[in-house]
Scaffold this motif. Structure first.
Motif, PDB file in Angstrom:
ATOM      1  N   LEU A  32     100.533 -26.514  25.693  1.00 20.32           N
ATOM      2  CA  LEU A  32     100.523 -26.878  24.276  1.00 20.32           C
ATOM      3  C   LEU A  32      99.316 -26.271  23.573  1.00 20.32           C
ATOM      4  CD1 LEU A  32     101.557 -28.396  21.809  1.00 20.32           C
ATOM      5  CD2 LEU A  32     100.346 -30.433  22.643  1.00 20.32           C
ATOM      6  N   LYS A  84      98.883 -34.220  22.719  1.00 19.48           N
ATOM      7  CA  LYS A  84     100.119 -34.093  23.492  1.00 19.48           C
ATOM      8  C   LYS A  84     100.696 -35.472  23.773  1.00 19.48           C
ATOM      9  CE  LYS A  84     100.218 -33.378  27.977  1.00 19.48           C
ATOM     10  NZ  LYS A  84     101.179 -34.386  28.492  1.00 19.48           N
ATOM     11  N   GLY A 130     102.151 -32.355  19.657  1.00 19.63           N
ATOM     12  CA  GLY A 130     103.278 -31.816  20.398  1.00 19.63           C
ATOM     13  C   GLY A 130     103.918 -32.850  21.295  1.00 19.63           C
ATOM     14  N   VAL A 132     106.056 -33.185  24.596  1.00 21.34           N
ATOM     15  CA  VAL A 132     106.458 -32.450  25.793  1.00 21.34           C
ATOM     16  C   VAL A 132     107.334 -33.360  26.652  1.00 21.34           C
ATOM     17  CG1 VAL A 132     105.684 -31.224  27.852  1.00 21.34           C
ATOM     18  CG2 VAL A 132     104.336 -31.089  25.746  1.00 21.34           C
ATOM     19  N   LEU A 137     108.298 -28.155  25.493  1.00 24.29           N
ATOM     20  CA  LEU A 137     107.765 -28.575  24.206  1.00 24.29           C
ATOM     21  C   LEU A 137     108.927 -28.749  23.249  1.00 24.29           C
ATOM     22  CD1 LEU A 137     105.324 -29.118  22.379  1.00 24.29           C
ATOM     23  CD2 LEU A 137     105.216 -26.667  21.900  1.00 24.29           C
ATOM     24  N   LEU A 140     106.765 -29.953  17.471  1.00 26.62           N
ATOM     25  CA  LEU A 140     105.376 -29.742  17.089  1.00 26.62           C
ATOM     26  C   LEU A 140     105.223 -30.130  15.626  1.00 26.62           C
ATOM     27  CD1 LEU A 140     102.507 -28.649  17.628  1.00 26.62           C
ATOM     28  CD2 LEU A 140     103.335 -26.402  16.908  1.00 26.62           C
TER      29      LEU A 140
END
Length: 278
Positions: A32, A84, A130, A132, A137, A140
């Protein structure tokens, strides 16, 4: 605008596999931050390590670390904080740093290297969030802090009230710290101390801005959502804005919206919502 343009021109279905195949990541989370670095520097397809580092040096003035914000600073431009998550319904952990509308050079959380990397006093701040899932991914969100967070005095007032309350507790020895407090010499030997830390968190933008009724399709590949104030959008290079506005694709939508002011929700601020879905 350059970051969105890079994503549109260089579609990648699986960001984790992309970086793993180039031996650039040790952990899924690393992909990321590398992706963020590359889309802002337009280095997604740069194979040469030397060429990529040269581009980073031209674009960025600072790379941060896990303990001190921000993660990235664009030279003469904005700062970027990367987060993340495993789901868009998750709360974002900010740890000891409260949410920031902007980044200020006099913030005690910054390193001396960050303060001295260029001549600056404050920067606009982008939260790059982001999601995940299954090593991919999925989404975003690039959200400017002044759309998302209140002025820093709002958080500082709460923090200082807690600090004063802790320091007022009788029969304990406290010391000055950047955290909420530290109690010294707790045990009879006087060798144990207690650090009192704040653990700030904030809702994901998808929930925080649900009143905008943002229409997002279920996705198997990357989706990018950008939210910024209209005045910020109009301050960006005309060439980049014209390129984006002239892009004819049903995958890209640019919408005028009004967002609640983080300092006074009764007031609404003109903003731009940019969504790219593949």
């Amino acid at each position: 605008m350059k970051a969105v343009k890079t994503v549109i021109e260089n579609p990648i279905s699986d960001v984790v596999t992309y970086y793993r195949s180039r031996n650039r990541i040790n952990a899924v989370g690393d992909s990321l931050e590398l992706f963020i670095k590359d889309i802002f520097a337009n280095t997604l397809n740069v194979q040469s390590e030397e060429e990529r580092l040269t581009a980073y040096e031209d674009v960025y003035s600072y790379f941060g670390n896990a303990n001190n914000p921000p993660d990235l600073m664009i030279a003469g431009g904005d700062a970027i904080e990367v987060k993340k998550l495993g789901s868009e319904s998750s709360t974002i952990a900010l740890n000891s740093s409260y949410p920031s509308a902007k980044l200020f050079a006099n913030s005690p959380m910054l390193t001396s290297a960050c303060r001295s990397c260029e001549a600056w006093t404050e920067k606009d701040l982008i939260y790059a969030i982001g999601c995940v899932q299954q090593e991919k991914l999925r989404s975003l969100w690039l959200v400017y802090g002044d759309c998302y967070a209140a002025s820093r005095e709002v958080y500082e007032t709460v923090k200082q009230r807690i600090v004063r309350g802790i320091a007022g507790i009788q029969d304990f020895e406290f010391s000055i710290t950047k955290e909420l407090g530290r109690v010294n010499k707790i045990d009879p030997l006087g060798i144990t101390s207690l650090r009192i830390r704040g653990m700030w968190q904030i809702e994901h933008p998808r929930k925080a801005f649900q009143y905008l009724n943002i229409s997002l399709e279920p996705n198997d590949s990357l989706r990018v959502v950008v939210l910024l104030r209209e005045e910020k959008y109009l301050s960006l290079p005309l060439e980049d804005r014209r390129w984006l506005e002239a892009t004819t694709s049903n995958q890209l939508n640019i919408t005028d919206v009004k967002i609640k002011s983080p300092d006074n929700p009764v007031k609404r601020l003109p903003a731009k919502l940019i969504i790219y879905q593949t």
